[in-house]
Design a protein around this motif. Structure first.
Motif, PDB file in Angstrom:
ATOM      1  N   ALA A  53      -5.395   2.205  -2.687  1.00  0.00           N
ATOM      2  CA  ALA A  53      -4.250   2.232  -3.425  1.00  0.00           C
ATOM      3  C   ALA A  53      -4.692   2.873  -5.084  1.00  0.00           C
ATOM      4  O   ALA A  53      -5.656   2.461  -5.518  1.00  0.00           O
ATOM      5  N   ALA A  54      -3.541   3.650  -5.622  1.00  0.00           N
ATOM      6  CA  ALA A  54      -4.026   3.816  -6.763  1.00  0.00           C
ATOM      7  C   ALA A  54      -3.505   2.789  -7.656  1.00  0.00           C
ATOM      8  O   ALA A  54      -2.974   1.701  -7.544  1.00  0.00           O
ATOM      9  N   ARG A  55      -4.030   2.957  -8.883  1.00  0.00           N
ATOM     10  CA  ARG A  55      -3.679   1.723 -10.110  1.00  0.00           C
ATOM     11  C   ARG A  55      -2.727   2.416 -11.025  1.00  0.00           C
ATOM     12  O   ARG A  55      -2.672   3.340 -11.539  1.00  0.00           O
ATOM     13  N   ASN A  56      -1.594   1.497 -11.329  1.00  0.00           N
ATOM     14  CA  ASN A  56      -0.781   1.682 -12.443  1.00  0.00           C
ATOM     15  C   ASN A  56      -1.408   1.291 -13.659  1.00  0.00           C
ATOM     16  O   ASN A  56      -2.397   0.529 -13.765  1.00  0.00           O
ATOM     17  N   PRO A  57      -0.972   2.093 -14.591  1.00  0.00           N
ATOM     18  CA  PRO A  57      -1.432   1.507 -16.189  1.00  0.00           C
ATOM     19  C   PRO A  57      -1.387   0.154 -16.565  1.00  0.00           C
ATOM     20  O   PRO A  57      -2.419  -0.155 -17.064  1.00  0.00           O
ATOM     21  N   ASP A  58      -0.493  -0.599 -15.819  1.00  0.00           N
ATOM     22  CA  ASP A  58      -0.597  -2.192 -16.130  1.00  0.00           C
ATOM     23  C   ASP A  58      -1.523  -2.771 -15.364  1.00  0.00           C
ATOM     24  O   ASP A  58      -1.804  -3.948 -15.293  1.00  0.00           O
ATOM     25  N   GLY A  59      -2.372  -2.055 -14.377  1.00  0.00           N
ATOM     26  CA  GLY A  59      -3.334  -2.678 -13.664  1.00  0.00           C
ATOM     27  C   GLY A  59      -2.697  -3.043 -12.080  1.00  0.00           C
ATOM     28  O   GLY A  59      -3.433  -3.493 -11.195  1.00  0.00           O
ATOM     29  N   SER A  60      -1.432  -2.894 -11.985  1.00  0.00           N
ATOM     30  CA  SER A  60      -1.019  -3.127 -10.717  1.00  0.00           C
ATOM     31  C   SER A  60      -1.401  -2.233  -9.569  1.00  0.00           C
ATOM     32  O   SER A  60      -1.675  -1.073 -10.078  1.00  0.00           O
ATOM     33  N   THR A  61      -1.005  -2.488  -8.244  1.00  0.00           N
ATOM     34  CA  THR A  61      -1.348  -1.590  -7.393  1.00  0.00           C
ATOM     35  C   THR A  61      -0.207  -0.412  -7.347  1.00  0.00           C
ATOM     36  O   THR A  61       1.056  -0.910  -7.264  1.00  0.00           O
ATOM     37  N   GLY A  62      -0.570   1.127  -7.069  1.00  0.00           N
ATOM     38  CA  GLY A  62       0.121   1.862  -7.070  1.00  0.00           C
ATOM     39  C   GLY A  62       0.438   2.530  -5.722  1.00  0.00           C
ATOM     40  O   GLY A  62       0.341   1.859  -4.754  1.00  0.00           O
ATOM     41  N   LYS A  63       0.521   3.783  -5.938  1.00  0.00           N
ATOM     42  CA  LYS A  63       0.914   4.408  -4.346  1.00  0.00           C
ATOM     43  C   LYS A  63      -0.223   4.374  -3.465  1.00  0.00           C
ATOM     44  O   LYS A  63      -1.535   4.734  -3.857  1.00  0.00           O
ATOM     45  N   SER A  64       0.048   4.238  -2.344  1.00  0.00           N
ATOM     46  CA  SER A  64      -1.038   4.243  -1.151  1.00  0.00           C
ATOM     47  C   SER A  64      -1.864   5.473  -0.775  1.00  0.00           C
ATOM     48  O   SER A  64      -0.722   6.443  -0.966  1.00  0.00           O
ATOM     49  N   GLY A  65      -3.014   5.565  -0.441  1.00  0.00           N
ATOM     50  CA  GLY A  65      -3.472   6.951   0.208  1.00  0.00           C
ATOM     51  C   GLY A  65      -4.387   6.668   1.260  1.00  0.00           C
ATOM     52  O   GLY A  65      -4.658   5.499   1.557  1.00  0.00           O
ATOM     53  N   SER A  66      -4.738   7.620   1.991  1.00  0.00           N
ATOM     54  CA  SER A  66      -5.699   7.504   2.975  1.00  0.00           C
ATOM     55  C   SER A  66      -6.357   8.734   3.239  1.00  0.00           C
ATOM     56  O   SER A  66      -6.121   9.986   2.847  1.00  0.00           O
ATOM     57  N   ALA A  67      -7.387   8.417   4.055  1.00  0.00           N
ATOM     58  CA  ALA A  67      -8.653   9.698   3.926  1.00  0.00           C
ATOM     59  C   ALA A  67      -9.194   9.718   5.387  1.00  0.00           C
ATOM     60  O   ALA A  67      -9.271   8.360   5.996  1.00  0.00           O
TER      61      ALA A  67
END
Length: 136
Positions: A95-109
């Motif tokens: 998961a990406a990190r938002n500027p406030d430190g919270s969890t952002g958009k998910s990704g996969s690879a």
């Protein structure tokens, strides 16, 4: 820092849990141990290069790296001619990190690990089902 160490430890536990045991028809040699360093490097590479990890917060672009599945992949005749003896396909989520430190958009690879002689290497893989590693 503690969260990062805890997540790294959790990823290794998940990696071990996702592997097939000898009783389930997997090959006698368990590739989990040999793949651990490659999977750790893969998560670092994803954080450095994946678009979802582009915005850095306190030096980190993504978090919560988890190997969701690993499965033995059939070695093609062409790969066998190249000396490849074993292959394992794997899927990882993060998961990406938002500027406030919270969890952002998910990704996969997705990755394909190949064994030639005693050496494992990592290559790209087409997307697979995140739970079963079956082709989609």
């Amino acid at each position: 820092m503690i969260r990062t160490v805890a997540l790294a430890g959790l990823s290794l536990v998940i990696l071990t849990a996702c592997g097939k045991g000898a009783d389930s028809g997997a090959k006698a040699e368990d590739p989990n141990v040999a793949l651990r360093p490659l999977i750790a490097r893969w998560s670092k590479d994803l954080e450095a290069t994946h678009p979802a990890c582009g915005v850095k917060v306190e030096g980190k672009g993504c978090q919560d790296f988890q190997v969701t599945c690993k499965a033995i992949h059939e070695v093609s005749p062409d790969d066998a001619k190249k000396g490849i003896t074993d292959q394992v396909v794997a899927a990882m989520t993060f998961a990406a990190r938002n500027p406030d430190g919270s969890t952002g958009k998910s990704g996969s690879a997705f990755a394909l690990f190949s064994k030639t002689g005693d050496t494992w290497s990592q290559g790209g893989s087409d997307p697979v089902n995140l739970q079963t590693c079956a082709p989609v």
